[in-house]
Motif scaffolding. Structure first.
Motif, mmCIF file in Angstrom:
data_model
loop_
_atom_site.group_PDB
_atom_site.id
_atom_site.type_symbol
_atom_site.label_atom_id
_atom_site.label_comp_id
_atom_site.label_asym_id
_atom_site.label_seq_id
_atom_site.Cartn_x
_atom_site.Cartn_y
_atom_site.Cartn_z
ATOM 1 N N VAL A 285 1.039 -1.395 -0.085
ATOM 2 C CA VAL A 285 0.031 -0.034 -0.129
ATOM 3 C C VAL A 285 0.995 1.218 -0.065
ATOM 4 C CG1 VAL A 285 -1.786 1.285 1.362
ATOM 5 C CG2 VAL A 285 -1.942 -1.147 1.135
ATOM 6 N N LEU A 286 1.785 1.143 0.934
ATOM 7 C CA LEU A 286 2.704 2.561 0.912
ATOM 8 C C LEU A 286 3.673 2.464 -0.477
ATOM 9 C CD1 LEU A 286 4.218 1.847 4.534
ATOM 10 C CD2 LEU A 286 2.757 3.855 3.825
ATOM 11 N N ILE A 287 4.079 1.493 -1.020
ATOM 12 C CA ILE A 287 4.723 1.451 -2.261
ATOM 13 C C ILE A 287 3.899 2.164 -3.166
ATOM 14 C CG2 ILE A 287 5.713 0.236 -4.154
ATOM 15 C CD1 ILE A 287 6.725 -1.598 -1.736
ATOM 16 N N GLU A 288 2.635 1.922 -3.514
ATOM 17 C CA GLU A 288 1.914 2.372 -4.359
ATOM 18 C C GLU A 288 1.558 3.776 -4.197
ATOM 19 O OE1 GLU A 288 -1.990 0.037 -4.462
ATOM 20 O OE2 GLU A 288 -0.924 -1.673 -5.028
ATOM 21 N N ASN A 289 1.228 4.062 -2.839
ATOM 22 C CA ASN A 289 1.151 5.652 -2.775
ATOM 23 C C ASN A 289 2.129 6.300 -3.122
ATOM 24 O OD1 ASN A 289 -1.383 5.083 -1.812
ATOM 25 N ND2 ASN A 289 -0.940 4.993 0.349
ATOM 26 N N PHE A 290 3.413 5.996 -2.604
ATOM 27 C CA PHE A 290 4.784 6.651 -3.149
ATOM 28 C C PHE A 290 4.852 6.836 -4.483
ATOM 29 C CE2 PHE A 290 5.582 7.221 1.528
ATOM 30 C CZ PHE A 290 6.557 8.199 1.635
ATOM 31 N N GLN A 291 4.633 5.608 -5.302
ATOM 32 C CA GLN A 291 4.729 5.439 -6.743
ATOM 33 C C GLN A 291 3.968 6.696 -7.268
ATOM 34 O OE1 GLN A 291 6.964 3.142 -8.616
ATOM 35 N NE2 GLN A 291 6.445 4.897 -9.617
ATOM 36 N N MET A 292 2.783 7.149 -6.970
ATOM 37 C CA MET A 292 2.196 8.241 -7.655
ATOM 38 C C MET A 292 3.009 9.441 -7.471
ATOM 39 S SD MET A 292 -1.642 7.303 -6.887
ATOM 40 C CE MET A 292 -1.654 7.381 -5.126
ATOM 41 N N VAL A 323 7.540 2.969 8.460
ATOM 42 C CA VAL A 323 8.047 2.924 7.211
ATOM 43 C C VAL A 323 7.849 4.007 6.235
ATOM 44 C CG1 VAL A 323 7.610 1.343 4.911
ATOM 45 C CG2 VAL A 323 7.514 0.425 7.386
ATOM 46 N N HIS A 324 6.850 4.808 6.695
ATOM 47 C CA HIS A 324 6.336 5.887 5.753
ATOM 48 C C HIS A 324 7.561 7.125 5.957
ATOM 49 C CE1 HIS A 324 4.257 9.901 4.882
ATOM 50 N NE2 HIS A 324 3.605 9.255 4.025
#
Length: 434
Positions: A285-292, A323-324
């Motif tokens: 979830v965090l990776i998807e958010n940061f990818q944007m 992690v964030h």
């Protein structure tokens, strides 16, 4: 207190402390010397008593009569007496006298005849030269002839004996000097620590002011635009400014929560809600958010989630924040096109999570300080990277509260790699949070 005042205080205090130490040293040295002189006086008293006893024996008429009957006329009674002294008798005299004087040291003695140029009696055991050069030597006099026989005594352990007598005073002096020096060092260390803390807090206030100034100014401008007369005729602009105010207000709220978060961590009154959670699920979830976010700057985030077992017991909210924060730092400290890699692997004890970037990196001397509260690597007055210096302090505190640990590897110009370890289970942690 400015730097010059601190340095002057240290110099003056150091000189005063040095004076005290030197004074104490000379006092102890003089005390040892005085104790040695007292020992010499005591030994000389005992030596004189032994010589007096020998003189008394020599003046005994019955002993003189025996000497006259048994000796040649060319040998004096004094010489005959000296040659006839029983070593056991002489040793008994010394033991008796030194017991009375409380001198319990090993000693060697002898009667030396200058005419014979040799020791005539005594217990010397190879210490002949020491006995002759000793401070404790006395002539066995005869009124009718020149002194030619000397009784000397040597104490091989005299320095140790004197030091042993002074041992308590020397130990106490050394102890109080050590306490004084340690206290001085502690005060100076605390002074510099407080000065450093004061500088860190001042830097924190400056950073906080800078962080708050931008959203407050933006809200102010957007609010002024909403108060114009014709703004209600343009719904799109009205919605645009309302969004700006909302976003900046959310940003302010986040910053305030970070500051309050530190106060909670300091007091240690935070509570962890321990539940089973899937590490890979949260990371995805965090990776998807940061990818944007990263795609806007031509950046990318890569995942290598290879942990065979990714279920741990942890606080979901705090784990996510940890992690964030690390992902946010990896993005902030990448100058162009951030490239971030998130990896996981597991072992028998728990899950390892690595977050690696190709950003500006850090020098080795900064690595031991980056987890300290309010610590930020100095960049002068340039605030190109925003923050309060509390993110990594929060990360380390929460990871350790879960029974884990965090490691960092970094090199200037090549990026940084943070590695987290979370145990699968922590029975003590569960017991404290049920």
């Amino acid at each position: 207190m400015n730097r010059k005042t601190i340095l002057l205080t240290i110099i003056v205090t150091t000189l005063a402390l040095l004076g005290v130490v030197l004074t104490q040293f000379f006092w102890v040295k003089n005390a040892i010397t005085l104790r040695g002189e007292q020992f010499d006086q005591t030994v000389n008293i005992g030596l004189k008593r032994v010589v007096n006893q020998l003189t008394t024996l020599q003046n005994d008429t019955s002993i003189i009569r025996n000497f006259c009957a048994a000796t040649l006329t060319d040998v004096s009674l004094h010489s005959q007496f000296i040659h006839s002294i029983d070593p056991a008798l002489l040793d008994s005299m010394f033991k008796t006298e030194f017991q009375h004087l409380e001198v319990d040291q090993e000693y060697y003695y002898g009667i030396f005849g200058e005419t014979e140029n040799a020791f005539l009696s005594g217990r010397f055991n190879g210490f002949e030269d020491k006995i002759l050069s000793s401070n404790h030597i006395l002539a066995i006099s005869c009124i009718f002839q020149q002194d030619q026989y000397k009784l000397g005594i040597h104490f091989p352990n005299q320095p140790k004996f004197v030091l042993r007598k002074m041992q308590l005073y020397i130990v106490l002096s050394a102890f109080f000097i050590l306490v004084t020096i340690s206290s001085f060092w502690f005060v100076i260390h605390s002074l510099f620590k407080q000065k450093k803390l004061s500088e860190i807090k001042a830097d924190f206030v400056n950073n906080m002011t800078h962080e708050f100034k931008t959203p407050i100014s933006t809200i102010s401008v957007a609010s002024e635009m909403l108060m114009t007369e014709n703004i209600h005729k343009d719904p799109e602009k009205l919605l645009k400014y309302a969004h700006i105010i909302y976003d900046e207000n959310t940003r302010l709220k986040t910053q305030v929560e970070k500051v309050l978060q530190v106060a909670i961590l300091d007091r240690g009154d935070y509570k962890l809600r321990i539940r089973e959670l899937d590490v890979h699920e949260i990371l995805q979830v965090l990776i998807e958010n940061f990818q944007m976010t990263l795609s806007k700057n031509n950046g990318a985030i890569f995942s290598r989630l290879n942990a065979a077992n990714c279920i741990i017991e942890a606080d979901r909210s705090h784990f996510t924040n940890v992690v964030h924060n690390l992902l946010d730092n990896a993005e902030k400290y990448s100058q162009v096109a951030p490239q971030i890699t998130v990896s996981t692997w597991s072992n028998l004890l728990g899950v390892n999570i690595a977050i690696e970037d190709k950003g500006i990196g850090m020098a080795s001397e900064h690595l031991q300080h980056i987890f300290k509260k309010f610590h930020r690597i100095s960049t002068g007055n340039v605030h190109d990277v925003k923050g309060f210096g509390i993110g990594l302090f929060y990360v380390k505190t929460i990871v350790e509260a879960h029974g884990g640990n965090i490691k960092v590897n970094s090199e200037p110009g090549k990026g940084s790699k943070f590695t987290l370890f979370f145990p699968f289970k922590n029975p003590g942690l569960m017991a404290n949070n049920e």
